[in-house]
Design a protein around this motif. Structure first.
Motif, PDB file in Angstrom:
ATOM      1  N   ALA A 159       0.827  -1.214   0.000  1.00  0.00           N
ATOM      2  CA  ALA A 159       0.000   0.000   0.000  1.00  0.00           C
ATOM      3  C   ALA A 159       0.860   1.263   0.000  1.00  0.00           C
ATOM      4  O   ALA A 159       0.350   2.368   0.156  1.00  0.00           O
ATOM      5  CB  ALA A 159      -0.930  -0.016   1.219  1.00  0.00           C
ATOM      6  N   ASP A 215      -0.171   1.424   9.502  1.00  0.00           N
ATOM      7  CA  ASP A 215       0.654   1.999   8.438  1.00  0.00           C
ATOM      8  C   ASP A 215       0.063   3.312   7.941  1.00  0.00           C
ATOM      9  O   ASP A 215      -1.087   3.652   8.257  1.00  0.00           O
ATOM     10  CB  ASP A 215       0.832   0.994   7.284  1.00  0.00           C
ATOM     11  N   GLY A 229      -4.602   3.080   2.280  1.00  0.00           N
ATOM     12  CA  GLY A 229      -5.916   2.867   2.886  1.00  0.00           C
ATOM     13  C   GLY A 229      -6.820   2.031   1.989  1.00  0.00           C
ATOM     14  O   GLY A 229      -6.502   1.762   0.827  1.00  0.00           O
ATOM     15  N   ALA A 254     -12.038  -7.230   1.272  1.00  0.00           N
ATOM     16  CA  ALA A 254     -10.660  -7.423   1.731  1.00  0.00           C
ATOM     17  C   ALA A 254     -10.541  -8.686   2.581  1.00  0.00           C
ATOM     18  O   ALA A 254      -9.523  -9.372   2.554  1.00  0.00           O
ATOM     19  CB  ALA A 254     -10.183  -6.205   2.512  1.00  0.00           C
ATOM     20  N   GLY A 303       2.072  -9.236  -2.319  1.00  0.00           N
ATOM     21  CA  GLY A 303       0.887 -10.094  -2.276  1.00  0.00           C
ATOM     22  C   GLY A 303       0.220 -10.144  -3.636  1.00  0.00           C
ATOM     23  O   GLY A 303       0.520  -9.333  -4.505  1.00  0.00           O
ATOM     24  N   PHE A 304      -0.640 -11.124  -3.829  1.00  0.00           N
ATOM     25  CA  PHE A 304      -1.442 -11.199  -5.060  1.00  0.00           C
ATOM     26  C   PHE A 304      -2.452 -12.329  -4.975  1.00  0.00           C
ATOM     27  O   PHE A 304      -3.328 -12.457  -5.801  1.00  0.00           O
ATOM     28  CB  PHE A 304      -0.565 -11.401  -6.316  1.00  0.00           C
ATOM     29  N   ARG A 305      -2.351 -13.169  -3.921  1.00  0.00           N
ATOM     30  CA  ARG A 305      -3.223 -14.335  -3.861  1.00  0.00           C
ATOM     31  C   ARG A 305      -4.567 -14.029  -3.214  1.00  0.00           C
ATOM     32  O   ARG A 305      -5.495 -14.840  -3.286  1.00  0.00           O
ATOM     33  CB  ARG A 305      -2.530 -15.471  -3.106  1.00  0.00           C
ATOM     34  N   ALA A 364      -4.502 -13.714   2.474  1.00  0.00           N
ATOM     35  CA  ALA A 364      -3.976 -13.504   3.822  1.00  0.00           C
ATOM     36  C   ALA A 364      -5.048 -13.055   4.813  1.00  0.00           C
ATOM     37  O   ALA A 364      -5.245 -13.685   5.855  1.00  0.00           O
ATOM     38  CB  ALA A 364      -2.826 -12.516   3.781  1.00  0.00           C
ATOM     39  N   ALA A 421      -8.280 -13.143   4.660  1.00  0.00           N
ATOM     40  CA  ALA A 421      -9.323 -14.161   4.843  1.00  0.00           C
ATOM     41  C   ALA A 421      -8.825 -15.263   5.776  1.00  0.00           C
ATOM     42  O   ALA A 421      -9.526 -15.689   6.704  1.00  0.00           O
ATOM     43  CB  ALA A 421      -9.736 -14.740   3.492  1.00  0.00           C
TER      44      ALA A 421
HETATM   45  P1  ADP Z   1      -3.325  -9.787  -1.235  1.00  0.00           P
HETATM   46  O1  ADP Z   1      -2.297  -9.022  -0.471  1.00  0.00           O
HETATM   47  O2  ADP Z   1      -2.785 -11.035  -1.795  1.00  0.00           O
HETATM   48  O3  ADP Z   1      -4.037  -8.955  -2.242  1.00  0.00           O
HETATM   49  P2  ADP Z   1      -4.717  -9.866   1.307  1.00  0.00           P
HETATM   50  O4  ADP Z   1      -5.746 -10.786   1.842  1.00  0.00           O
HETATM   51  O5  ADP Z   1      -3.435  -9.782   2.042  1.00  0.00           O
HETATM   52  O6  ADP Z   1      -4.454 -10.275  -0.196  1.00  0.00           O
HETATM   53  O7  ADP Z   1      -5.334  -8.429   1.213  1.00  0.00           O
HETATM   54  C1  ADP Z   1      -6.537  -8.232   0.465  1.00  0.00           C
HETATM   55  C2  ADP Z   1      -6.649  -6.816  -0.068  1.00  0.00           C
HETATM   56  O8  ADP Z   1      -6.834  -5.901   1.000  1.00  0.00           O
HETATM   57  C3  ADP Z   1      -5.402  -6.339  -0.767  1.00  0.00           C
HETATM   58  O9  ADP Z   1      -5.402  -6.692  -2.126  1.00  0.00           O
HETATM   59  C4  ADP Z   1      -5.500  -4.817  -0.570  1.00  0.00           C
HETATM   60  O10 ADP Z   1      -6.269  -4.223  -1.559  1.00  0.00           O
HETATM   61  C5  ADP Z   1      -6.213  -4.669   0.737  1.00  0.00           C
HETATM   62  N1  ADP Z   1      -5.299  -4.397   1.868  1.00  0.00           N
HETATM   63  C6  ADP Z   1      -4.881  -5.267   2.798  1.00  0.00           C
HETATM   64  N2  ADP Z   1      -4.074  -4.674   3.697  1.00  0.00           N
HETATM   65  C7  ADP Z   1      -3.956  -3.379   3.304  1.00  0.00           C
HETATM   66  C8  ADP Z   1      -3.244  -2.239   3.812  1.00  0.00           C
HETATM   67  N3  ADP Z   1      -2.481  -2.312   4.930  1.00  0.00           N
HETATM   68  N4  ADP Z   1      -3.378  -1.056   3.153  1.00  0.00           N
HETATM   69  C9  ADP Z   1      -4.140  -0.963   2.051  1.00  0.00           C
HETATM   70  N5  ADP Z   1      -4.832  -2.017   1.523  1.00  0.00           N
HETATM   71  C10 ADP Z   1      -4.748  -3.196   2.141  1.00  0.00           C
END
Ligand code: ADP
Ligand code: MG
Length: 597
Positions: A38, A59, A63, A72, A94-96, A99, A101
């Protein structure tokens, strides 16, 4: 009869959590990676009871939109990729989309977030199947994720947790690995309300080096070479420990591919191979290295925890890493490896690295090594002697302001038939005569060998029985064998015959070596066994040929050895990785004699 039914989303998330969320440290890793994705520059980590009671990560990143909060926490929901094309050029950690969930299915999770200047919102999930709740929150721009009571609803997992102290140590290590690669991010780490670590952003080379020193120890940076090599869009930069700074464990080895830490067999093999010739058996080298490569060339979607990667052109990447490290080590000679002087090296977070298009057009090779910096201003009470003047005429044709002695100075005497004592601008040099000569001989033998390995036809060819797969692989990589002077031929489905061997291998067990090479080829797609064996034989020859202790050397002989050392690759350490020479500077001598100034 047992019938099939669909798993609840809670249960399927808990199964997914089994793969990626092993312990509190895994949660910390996933959450920090989200913050980095982010674009955060400030990340505060608060831990209570080793993370078993609370993990809170705040962080100042982009956002999350209110309408995306539910998503999310959903499995297979991500803002980081849209289609298969994106999957092939991952630039984020990340991309899966798994996390949050996974974490929310095995804990009580509270996430508060706000975009620029808009009021914030929070989502709460309690580790059950019920819908998470959304409510307004007064969060500043950025995101805070709180994870409480990890594994409260999965008692089997909870049993595997160790003590609070151990779990915190794992968290500390995760933060360290990330802090080591994100130089521009400010991290704070608290445990039970006590500030344990703070990593301030490092923007200059010196600050980067200070951060590495604070993470890996000053001893490492003081005994490390800086590397920066780029060739055809692949870039390697970082620090490698001098061979004499070897370790009993492989515990100071950090390798990042496009900003992501990996524990990859190909990569560690490449580095190990580069050190092979200068490291005593059983010891481990130390390194912090960052590889940058166009994302299309590397597949990070190999393992749920993404610790492993797959390179499209694995051989090329292996050889590039090995060569870069080897080249840097080859320059470890007297006068070349003293202080890690900052070079034009810049560290970028992976996002910035990727924004810059990586050059592809033609091979731009830039290799930088640290040069010694000598600050002492003519401190020596001695006169420059004639020999030094001659040396300077030969080596410094341009008008040098003050004449400099060569790095290993000029011989004064031989001590107990073992050490050469020599004097240079900075003080006293001690050289282990046998160890140094052994390395010099060895490097010469290797050089001769590179001009071509003489092979000898065998009177009676040796046939070797192998599996069909092994015979195939040998037949398909003939260059690997001719390169080391072996002539092999396929003669049957499961057999090959060796017709020529290098003279040096006359007395070696050829059959065993061929078998081992085939096994290497299958497991690692390559084999340097013969080269290593030949090197071993050369090292033994060098040892026998090198001057023995108690041989009287004349001053010109000693000087000749010193000059050859200065011109010889790897001459900073003997064939067993021990140092060949030491310096006692005037400062150090003054200290020894308690001489004030
Ligand atoms: P991934 O990181 O693989 O996309 P996550 O389950 O970790 O999957 O997160 C899902 C989504 O939530 C992310 O793709 C992102 O858009 C959002 N997200 C998670 N944590 C943050 C963060 N700290 N700041 C901004 N967006 C976040
Ligand atoms: Mg993530």
């Amino acid at each position: 009869m047992v019938r099939i039914q669909k798993l609840s989303s809670l249960l399927s998330n808990q199964i997914a959590a089994g793969e990626v969320i092993e312990r509190p440290a895994s949660v910390v890793k996933e959450l920090i990676e989200n913050s980095l994705d982010a674009g955060a520059t400030q990340i505060d980590i608060e831990i209570e009871q080793g993370g078993m009671r609370l993990i809170r990560i705040r962080d100042n990143g982009s956002g999350i939109h209110k309408d995306d909060l539910q998503l999310a926490l959903n499995r297979h929901a991500t803002s980081k990729i849209y289609d298969l094309d994106d999957l092939e050029k991952i630039m984020t950690l990340g991309f899966r989309g798994e996390a949050l969930a996974s974490i929310s299915s095995v804990s009580r999770l509270h996430l508060a977030s706000a975009l620029d200047s808009t009021p914030g919102w929070a989502i709460t999930s309690n580790g059950t199947d019920s819908e998470p709740q959304i409510a307004p929150s007064s969060h500043p721009k950025g995101t805070t994720v709180e994870v409480r009571d990890l594994f409260f609803n999965t008692p089997a997992r909870r049993k595997f947790l160790r003590t609070e102290k151990t779990e915190f140590e794992h968290i500390d290590e995760v933060v360290k690995r990330i802090a080591l690669s994100c130089f521009h991010v400010n991290f704070t780490l608290k445990h039970n309300q006590r500030l344990i670590k703070q990593y301030r952003p490092a923007n200059s080379d010196i600050e980067c080096e200070q951060r590495v020193a604070s993470l890996c120890g000053a001893d490492f940076t003081e005994h490390a070479l800086k590397i920066e090599t780029e060739i055809e869009g692949i870039k390697l930069l970082g620090w490698i420990g001098l061979p004499t700074f070897s370790r009993a464990q492989a515990d100071l080895q950090y390798f990042y591919v496009n900003g992501r830490i990996v524990r990859d067999k190909l990569v560690s093999h490449a580095v190990r191979q580069a050190y092979h010739d200068v490291m005593y058996g059983g010891r481990h080298c130390a390194y912090v290295l960052f590889l940058t490569i166009v994302p299309q060339q590397v597949d990070v979607n190999v393992h749920p925890t993404k610790h492993e990667v797959r390179f499209r052109e694995s051989r090329l990447v292996h050889d590039f890493i090995c060569r870069a490290v080897q080249d840097a080590l080859a320059h470890v000679r007297p006068g070349h490896h003293e202080v890690c002087a900052p070079t034009e090296m810049t560290f970028n977070h992976q996002h910035e690295v990727h924004k810059k298009e990586l050059v592809h057009e033609h091979a731009t090779q830039a290799v930088q090594y640290s040069k010694p910096v000598i600050h002492r201003q003519n401190p020596m009470p001695f006169k420059v002697n004639e020999q030094m003047a001659v040396y300077n005429q030969l080596h410094q044709p341009d008008t040098a302001p003050t004449p400099k002695s060569p790095p290993l100075g000029f011989a004064l005497a031989q001590l107990q038939g073992v050490y050469i004592l020599s004097e240079n601008d900075e003080g006293l040099i001690l050289v282990d005569m046998h160890a140094a000569h052994e390395r010099v001989m060895y490097e010469q033998l290797k050089k001769n060998m590179q001009q071509g390995i003489a092979s000898q036809p065998l009177l009676i060819p040796i046939s070797v029985t192998l599996t069909e797969r092994e015979a195939n692989i040998i037949e398909n990589t003939p260059e690997l064998f001719t390169k080391v002077g072996l002539k092999v031929e396929r003669i049957g489905q499961e057999s090959i015959v060796v017709r020529e061997v290098p003279e040096l291998l006359r007395d070696s067990n050829i059959v065993q070596m061929i078998r081992d090479m085939a096994a290497d080829l299958i497991v690692e797609q390559q084999s340097v066994r013969i080269e290593e064996h030949i090197q071993h034989i050369l090292a033994t020859m060098a040892c026998h040929a090198a001057v023995r202790a108690n041989r009287r050397l004349t001053i010109p002989e000693m000087n000749a050895l010193l000059r050859t050392m200065e011109d010889t690759d790897h001459s900073g350490q003997c064939n067993h990785g021990r140092p060949t020479w030491m310096k006692l500077s005037m400062e150090e001598l003054d200290k020894l004699f308690l001489r004030g100034r």
